[in-house]
Design an enzyme around this catalytic site. Structure first.
Site, PDB file in Angstrom:
ATOM      1  N   ARG A  27       6.629 -32.112  -4.188  1.00 54.73           N
ATOM      2  CA  ARG A  27       5.685 -33.026  -3.536  1.00 54.73           C
ATOM      3  C   ARG A  27       5.342 -32.548  -2.137  1.00 54.73           C
ATOM      4  O   ARG A  27       6.183 -32.033  -1.416  1.00 54.73           O
ATOM      5  CB  ARG A  27       6.305 -34.430  -3.467  1.00 54.73           C
ATOM      6  N   ARG A  35       9.978 -40.058   6.632  1.00 52.41           N
ATOM      7  CA  ARG A  35       9.951 -41.126   5.619  1.00 52.41           C
ATOM      8  C   ARG A  35      11.222 -41.970   5.674  1.00 52.41           C
ATOM      9  O   ARG A  35      11.178 -43.187   5.498  1.00 52.41           O
ATOM     10  CB  ARG A  35       9.729 -40.552   4.212  1.00 52.41           C
ATOM     11  N   ARG A  73       7.204 -52.615   0.282  1.00 54.87           N
ATOM     12  CA  ARG A  73       7.794 -51.712   1.262  1.00 54.87           C
ATOM     13  C   ARG A  73       7.770 -52.288   2.671  1.00 54.87           C
ATOM     14  O   ARG A  73       8.221 -51.640   3.599  1.00 54.87           O
ATOM     15  CB  ARG A  73       7.007 -50.418   1.261  1.00 54.87           C
ATOM     16  N   LYS A 127      14.960 -44.222  -7.714  1.00 54.39           N
ATOM     17  CA  LYS A 127      14.189 -45.352  -8.239  1.00 54.39           C
ATOM     18  C   LYS A 127      13.280 -44.909  -9.392  1.00 54.39           C
ATOM     19  O   LYS A 127      13.203 -45.580 -10.406  1.00 54.39           O
ATOM     20  CB  LYS A 127      13.299 -45.977  -7.143  1.00 54.39           C
ATOM     21  N   ARG A 168      14.202 -31.767  -5.304  1.00 57.74           N
ATOM     22  CA  ARG A 168      13.318 -32.330  -6.331  1.00 57.74           C
ATOM     23  C   ARG A 168      12.450 -31.244  -6.945  1.00 57.74           C
ATOM     24  O   ARG A 168      11.953 -30.383  -6.235  1.00 57.74           O
ATOM     25  CB  ARG A 168      12.378 -33.380  -5.711  1.00 57.74           C
TER      26      ARG A 168
END
Ligand code: AMP
Length: 187
Positions: free
Chosen positions: A132, A143, A89, A13, A128
């Site tokens: 993070r 998550r 969300r 996204k 990634r």
């Protein structure tokens, strides 16, 4: 035009919202980015949400909706529209957002679901580059669980409004962007 980019964590996204902003001129509104910046700058909001993000849980609806309301009423979001990444969300957020837009005589124009198989999501998040704090294997799983429980029903909410556009989120970034752009044409 008001565009929602929707999908599980790791669906791409953020990458696609950035391309929509750069190439189509709809500014990106990413609630996760706003929270991370607030944490980094140690603002009141940052202090309030830090432990929630660390745990991979959801920030309370009223905090998120308040933040979105304030943001869309400011420049550049109050001009030609925007692309949302990471909001809404929960179905409650979606309902409140609809009411907010209705008061302004606006509505969500496109709800784009980026479809990516679960195994691919975990692989993407684990690799990634941003490093993070919420990207450790257990937190990624947590998550994803929250996504299935709390967030996935949002898709049905917009499907009931005939706004859902499914986009295959597997492939190279340009290819996926082309698929998204096609859904923005026409009614
Ligand atoms: P993201 O960058 O979209 O993956 O968001 C990172 C984290 O920010 C999420 O795991 C949540 O803790 C929080 N967050 C972002 N957007 C929302 C939202 N719309 N509702 C609740 N929490 C959110």
């Amino acid at each position: 035009m008001i565009i929602i980019l929707f999908g599980p964590p790791g669906a791409g996204k953020g990458t696609q919202a950035k391309l929509i902003e750069e190439r189509l001129g709809y500014p990106k509104l990413a609630t996760g980015d706003i929270f991370r910046a607030a944490i980094k700058n140690e603002t009141e909001l940052g202090k309030k949400v830090k432990s929630i993000l660390d745990r991979g849980e959801l920030v309370p609806d009223e905090t998120v909706v308040g933040l979105v309301k304030e943001t869309i009423e400011s420049e550049p979001y109050n001009k030609k529209g925007y692309v949302l990444d990471g909001f809404p969300r929960t179905v409650n957020q979606a309902e409140q957002f609809d009411r907010l837009l209705e008061e302004k005589g606006q509505q969500v124009d496109r709800f784009i679901f980026l479809k990516v198989p679960e195994g691919e999501l975990v692989r993407r998040i684990s690799s990634r580059e941003e490093n993070r704090a919420d990207d450790t294997p257990e937190k990624i799983r947590h998550r994803l669980d929250i996504y299935h429980k709390e967030t996935e029903p949002v898709k049905e909410y917009y499907n009931n409004q005939s706004k859902l556009k499914n986009v295959d989120g597997v492939g190279d970034v340009e290819e996926i962007f082309t698929r998204i752009r096609k859904t923005l044409h026409g009614a």
